[in-house]
Design a protein around this motif. Sequence first.
Motif, short mmCIF file in Angstrom:
data_model
loop_
_atom_site.label_atom_id
_atom_site.label_comp_id
_atom_site.label_asym_id
_atom_site.label_seq_id
_atom_site.Cartn_x
_atom_site.Cartn_y
_atom_site.Cartn_z
N ALA A 125 77.67 20.65 -41.34
CA ALA A 125 77.49 21.26 -40.02
C ALA A 125 78.41 22.47 -39.83
CB ALA A 125 77.75 20.22 -38.93
N TYR B 104 70.22 5.44 -37.73
CA TYR B 104 69.64 6.65 -38.33
C TYR B 104 68.76 6.24 -39.50
CZ TYR B 104 69.22 10.59 -41.52
OH TYR B 104 68.70 11.54 -42.37
N SER C 165 63.25 18.71 -39.49
CA SER C 165 64.71 18.88 -39.48
C SER C 165 65.38 17.79 -40.31
CB SER C 165 65.24 18.84 -38.04
OG SER C 165 64.79 17.67 -37.37
N ASN C 166 64.85 16.57 -40.27
CA ASN C 166 65.43 15.47 -41.03
C ASN C 166 65.19 15.67 -42.53
OD1 ASN C 166 66.87 12.96 -40.96
ND2 ASN C 166 64.97 11.91 -41.49
N TRP D 85 74.71 11.48 -41.08
CA TRP D 85 74.01 12.00 -39.91
C TRP D 85 74.95 12.07 -38.71
CZ3 TRP D 85 73.42 8.63 -35.64
CH2 TRP D 85 72.86 9.24 -34.52
N TYR E 71 77.31 14.98 -38.88
CA TYR E 71 76.55 16.23 -38.75
C TYR E 71 76.16 16.51 -37.30
CZ TYR E 71 72.83 19.65 -39.87
OH TYR E 71 72.03 20.77 -39.97
N ASP E 72 75.50 15.53 -36.67
CA ASP E 72 75.02 15.77 -35.31
C ASP E 72 76.14 15.79 -34.28
OD1 ASP E 72 72.38 16.36 -35.68
OD2 ASP E 72 71.57 14.48 -34.88
N CYS E 73 77.22 15.06 -34.51
CA CYS E 73 78.36 15.12 -33.57
C CYS E 73 78.96 16.53 -33.54
CB CYS E 73 79.42 14.10 -33.96
SG CYS E 73 79.08 12.42 -33.42
N ARG F 266 77.42 19.26 -34.34
CA ARG F 266 76.42 20.15 -33.73
C ARG F 266 76.43 20.05 -32.21
NH1 ARG F 266 71.28 18.50 -35.09
NH2 ARG F 266 70.42 20.52 -34.50
N ASN G 288 68.15 15.91 -31.88
CA ASN G 288 68.88 15.40 -33.04
C ASN G 288 68.12 15.65 -34.34
OD1 ASN G 288 66.98 13.28 -33.37
ND2 ASN G 288 68.20 11.84 -32.20
N VAL G 289 68.76 15.32 -35.44
CA VAL G 289 68.18 15.59 -36.75
C VAL G 289 66.85 14.88 -36.95
CG1 VAL G 289 68.53 14.79 -39.13
CG2 VAL G 289 70.13 16.37 -38.15
#
Length: 379
Positions: A52, A278, A286-287, A307, A310-312, A314, A342-343
């Motif tokens: 990220a 997840y 995106s995933n 995941w 990464y998303d945190c 973002r 989210n992803v």
Amino acid sequence: MGVKSWVMAGVAAAVLGAAPAVAQPIVIGVSTAQTGPAAVAAEWELWGVNLAIEEINANGGVLGRKLEVLVMDNKCNPSEAVNVANKLVEAKVVAIEGAHCSSGHLASMKIIQDAKIPMITGIASNPQITTLSGKGGNDYAFRISASDAGMMQALGIYLAEKKPFKTVAIVAEDSDFGRGGADAFKAAVVTKAGLEVVSTDIHPQNTPDFTSILTRLQQRRPDAIATFQLGGDSLNFLRQAMQIGVRIPFTGRIELGGRNMPIIEAGGLEKSISAWQYSPFADAPSNKAFAEKIKAKYKAEPYLQTWAGYDCIRVLAQAIKDAGSTDGTKIKDAIKAMTFTNVMGKTVKFDEYNQAGHWVALHTVLNRKVTLADLVEVK
């Protein structure tokens, strides 16, 4: 460039008076378990964090500045997590991704609240985090993943519909994660699916020998074993089950993937059903792109922790951008107001308890392969 590096660069520029002014990076703290029972999972988490950061910086950073992370080891221990939270506050990070383990996250919450620094997790799953966040009192604590209560709600609905099991044994580690998961399983899954619990075993973390528990389970022959264990203990438990010849499906929060893949491929987890936060199999562009990047760099599927990291990051980057500031209170307010995709391609908002984990992945093992049985929305 590390945190110390940019500090020294600034000093050198001031002394020499020759270099043009360069905006200092925005530093996000990461509190994770680089040693201890969750060390491998923490490494997977940092895969996502680093990806990220790389992507955000490649696109110009945030507010015209690069993002950097300051990673500290909390050992998945509440006392160490408190020490790490205090050190990150002293380092003046703008936000924290962490603290990986539920016990560490819960222990850190008062510190970040007092310091007015937002902290976000996608891993810690204890339901108390929901109860104590947002409307529950701590406006600076956030979570993007479902709690154990949410995951068990989804699992209970699935098991009630499919009815694969009638009896179940529960095995959990003695931690906020283990006990919280076991309690949520009893409250939601057992009730919804009409299961009979034949036994409950709570064991210390880092237990070397599960022979006595496994022998009892072999004698009782429940239809399934619901486990709530961190990676090291879970892997040890499963390996010993294989050695003893226990061939009982697993459920609860057993990880159907990761380091357990050799056991899955050997037939040791056949017909298991697990709730997870997840899925690398979620059918979203995106995933798929995320999975391809992780595979290319680390030769592995992205894990839950990958995941989450990464998303945190973002979410925090988007909040800093939306706030137009690195002030903790403004970042907090931006997180509460944001809509985030989210992803897995799901668009979510943070609710009044600062929770955005409204999707649960249900994985199964059939013919020694992991599949996504369903992606369930929970409230």
